[in-house]
Design a protein around this motif. Structure first.
Motif, PDB file in Angstrom:
ATOM      1  N   GLY A 169     -16.870  49.593 -48.891  1.00  0.00           N
ATOM      2  CA  GLY A 169     -16.501  50.606 -47.906  1.00  0.00           C
ATOM      3  C   GLY A 169     -15.857  51.827 -48.526  1.00  0.00           C
ATOM      4  N   GLY A 170     -15.053  51.628 -49.575  1.00  0.00           N
ATOM      5  CA  GLY A 170     -14.392  52.757 -50.218  1.00  0.00           C
ATOM      6  C   GLY A 170     -15.342  53.738 -50.859  1.00  0.00           C
ATOM      7  N   LEU A 171     -16.523  53.255 -51.280  1.00  0.00           N
ATOM      8  CA  LEU A 171     -17.495  54.151 -51.903  1.00  0.00           C
ATOM      9  C   LEU A 171     -18.108  55.119 -50.901  1.00  0.00           C
ATOM     10  CD1 LEU A 171     -19.398  51.654 -54.249  1.00  0.00           C
ATOM     11  CD2 LEU A 171     -17.749  53.404 -54.921  1.00  0.00           C
ATOM     12  N   ALA A 180     -14.364  59.817 -57.556  1.00  0.00           N
ATOM     13  CA  ALA A 180     -14.452  61.149 -56.941  1.00  0.00           C
ATOM     14  C   ALA A 180     -15.830  61.465 -56.389  1.00  0.00           C
ATOM     15  CB  ALA A 180     -14.053  62.208 -57.976  1.00  0.00           C
ATOM     16  N   GLY A 181     -16.573  60.453 -56.006  1.00  0.00           N
ATOM     17  CA  GLY A 181     -17.904  60.672 -55.459  1.00  0.00           C
ATOM     18  C   GLY A 181     -17.944  60.465 -53.957  1.00  0.00           C
ATOM     19  N   ALA A 182     -19.156  60.509 -53.418  1.00  0.00           N
ATOM     20  CA  ALA A 182     -19.392  60.258 -51.996  1.00  0.00           C
ATOM     21  C   ALA A 182     -20.637  59.381 -51.904  1.00  0.00           C
ATOM     22  CB  ALA A 182     -19.580  61.558 -51.219  1.00  0.00           C
ATOM     23  N   GLY A 183     -20.456  58.115 -51.589  1.00  0.00           N
ATOM     24  CA  GLY A 183     -21.588  57.204 -51.537  1.00  0.00           C
ATOM     25  C   GLY A 183     -21.790  56.503 -52.867  1.00  0.00           C
ATOM     26  N   PHE A 184     -22.908  55.799 -52.952  1.00  0.00           N
ATOM     27  CA  PHE A 184     -23.189  54.992 -54.141  1.00  0.00           C
ATOM     28  C   PHE A 184     -23.692  55.841 -55.310  1.00  0.00           C
ATOM     29  CE2 PHE A 184     -23.490  51.922 -50.667  1.00  0.00           C
ATOM     30  CZ  PHE A 184     -22.719  50.888 -51.167  1.00  0.00           C
ATOM     31  N   GLY A 185     -24.311  56.968 -55.043  1.00  0.00           N
ATOM     32  CA  GLY A 185     -24.821  57.796 -56.120  1.00  0.00           C
ATOM     33  C   GLY A 185     -25.938  57.137 -56.900  1.00  0.00           C
TER      34      GLY A 185
END
Length: 358
Positions: free
Chosen positions: A132-134, A309-314
Motif C-alpha cells: 500500500g505504501g508504494l 520517492a516514487g509513485a506506484g511500482f515503477g
C-alpha cells in the motif's frame, strides 16, 4: 339442565362458548385466531433462518482459497529458495498475487457466499500492508542531481533516437547498459554534445555533465558488465556504480535460473561495502526486484529511490506491458527527492530516473 332441551349442560356450554365461571355472555361467538396466533405451516418459521445460514455455509472452497492466498502473501519469505529458486520467482512477481483478491470477490458474489466475501478481506489487508505504501505519491521537488539509467537493448533498432530521447530528459548523469561494439559509438556521437564526460567499460557506460574521476571496471562477472566512477558534482563527489547483472531465465527443467546473477550480486555487494566515499549511487539493470531475497546482499546496503520517492511500482520490464521493476536506482548517503520512469524507447526496458539531494 333445561327440561325443554334434551342436550346436556356441558354440550350447551360448548355450543354457546361459555364456560363455568367465565362470565361470558350466553350466545357469544368464538373468535378466529389472528395472524400472530394462527398456526403456521410446518417449517415456515425456519425458512429465513435457513437462507441466512446458507449464505454463511456455502463457498467453503473460496474461503480456503482466500486464506491460502493471504498465507502466501504474508509468509512468502518461508517459501524455499533452493532448487528452482521458487522463492525468488515468487518474490519477483509477488505484487501480482493481489489480482487474486478481486477474482475471489467476484466468485464470492456469484456464489452469494457471505463467508467467502469476508474471507477475501484477509488477503486484501495483507496485500495493502505489503504494498500500500508504494501506491502513495511520495515525489517532491528539488534535487541536486538527476540520474537516468536505461538498458538500451542490444537489438535496439534506432539507438540514435534512443540517445536523443535520453538527452531530452535533462539528466545530469546517464547510465547505459547492454552496449555493444556496434551501438556504443552511436551513443557517443549522439550524446557527447550534451555530456562532455563519458566512459564505456565493456557493455556499460556513463555519460555525465560533471567530471568523472577514478573510472574503473568492477569484476562481478567473467566479462565486464559493471563500472565504478567518481562523479565530481558542485555539492561534492559521489561514487556511482553502473551495473548490468547476469540475465535470468525460467526453464522447465531447472526452474528460475539465477545462479550467475546471484553470484554477481554478491560481488557487487563486496565492492559497495568497500567503497570509501560516503555517498553512493548504484544504477542499472539488476535483473531482479528489490523484494527478491537473492539480491539482499546489495539491497540491504542501499535504499530504493522508487520506494522512497516514487509513485506506484515503477515497473520497467517488458516495456510493452511492464510487470516487474528490474531496473533500479539505489542510494546511500543521499536522499531521493523523486523517482519515475521515462517513456518507452526502442528497448524492451523502460528507462528509470531519479532526482537526488546530495
Amino acid at each position: 339442565m333445561s327440561l325443554l332441551d334434551p342436550k346436556t349442560e356441558t354440550e350447551a356450554e360448548t355450543e354457546t362458548g361459555t364456560g363455568a365461571g367465565t362470565g361470558a355472555p350466553t350466545g357469544s361467538v368464538t373468535r378466529e385466531p389472528d395472524a400472530e396466533t394462527a398456526p403456521r405451516e410446518p417449517g415456515a418459521a425456519g425458512r429465513p433462518s435457513r437462507a441466512v445460514h446458507g449464505r454463511w455455509r456455502r463457498g467453503r472452497v473460496l474461503v480456503v482459497a482466500a486464506l491460502l492466498l493471504a498465507l502466501l502473501l504474508a509468509a512468502h519469505g518461508l517459501v524455499p529458495n533452493g532448487a528452482g529458486r521458487v522463492g525468488s520467482l515468487l518474490e519477483t512477481f509477488l505484487p501480482w498475487l493481489g489480482a487474486g483478491v478481486p477474482v475471489l470477490l467476484v466468485l464470492a458474489a456469484v456464489r452469494r457466499s457471505a463467508a467467502a466475501g469476508v474471507a477475501v478481506l484477509v488477503p486484501a489487508v495483507v496485500w495493502c500492508s505489503l504494498f500500500g505504501g508504494l501506491l502513495v505519491d511520495k515525489r517532491s521537488g528539488g534535487g541536486d542531481l538527476t540520474v537516468v539509467s536505461h538498458n538500451v537493448g542490444e537489438a535496439n533498432p534506432d539507438p540514435a533516437r534512443t540517445a536523443r530521447d535520453l538527452a531530452a530528459s535533462g539528466a545530469g548523469l546517464l547510465a547505459l547498459e547492454e552496449l555493444s561494439a556496434r551501438t556504443a559509438p552511436v551513443y557517443a556521437r549522439a550524446l557527447d554534445g550534451s555530456y562532455p564526460y563519458h566512459s564505456v567499460q565493456g557493455t556499460v557506460g556513463l555519460w555525465s555533465k560533471h567530471p568523472l574521476r577514478d573510472v574503473r571496471p568492477v569484476a562481478i562477472m567473467p566479462w565486464t558488465r559493471a563500472l565504478r566512477a567518481t562523479v565530481v558534482t558542485p555539492k561534492g563527489p559521489v561514487a556511482v556504480y553502473g551495473v548490468h547483472l547476469a540475465s535470468v531465465r525460467v526453464r522447465p527443467g531447472t526452474g528460475f535460473a539465477t545462479e550467475r546473477r546471484d553470484e554477481a550480486a554478491a560481488r557487487l555487494a563486496e565492492a559497495v561495502r568497500a567503497e570509501r566515499l560516503p555517498r553512493v549511487v548504484v544504477v542499472g539493470d539488476l535483473n531482479g526486484t528489490t523484494g527478491d531475497r537473492a539480491l539482499r546482499p546489495v539491497t540491504s546496503l542501499l535504499s530504493s529511490a522508487q520506494e522512497e520517492a516514487g509513485a506506484g511500482f515503477g515497473f520497467t520490464w517488458p516495456a510493452s506491458f511492464p510487470v516487474a521493476r528490474i531496473d533500479q536506482i539505489l542510494v546511500k548517503g543521499v536522499t531521493a527527492a523523486s523517482s519515475w520512469t521515462l517513456p518507452r524507447t526502442g528497448s524492451d526496458h523502460l528507462p528509470v530516473a531519479a532526482s537526488l539531494r546530495l
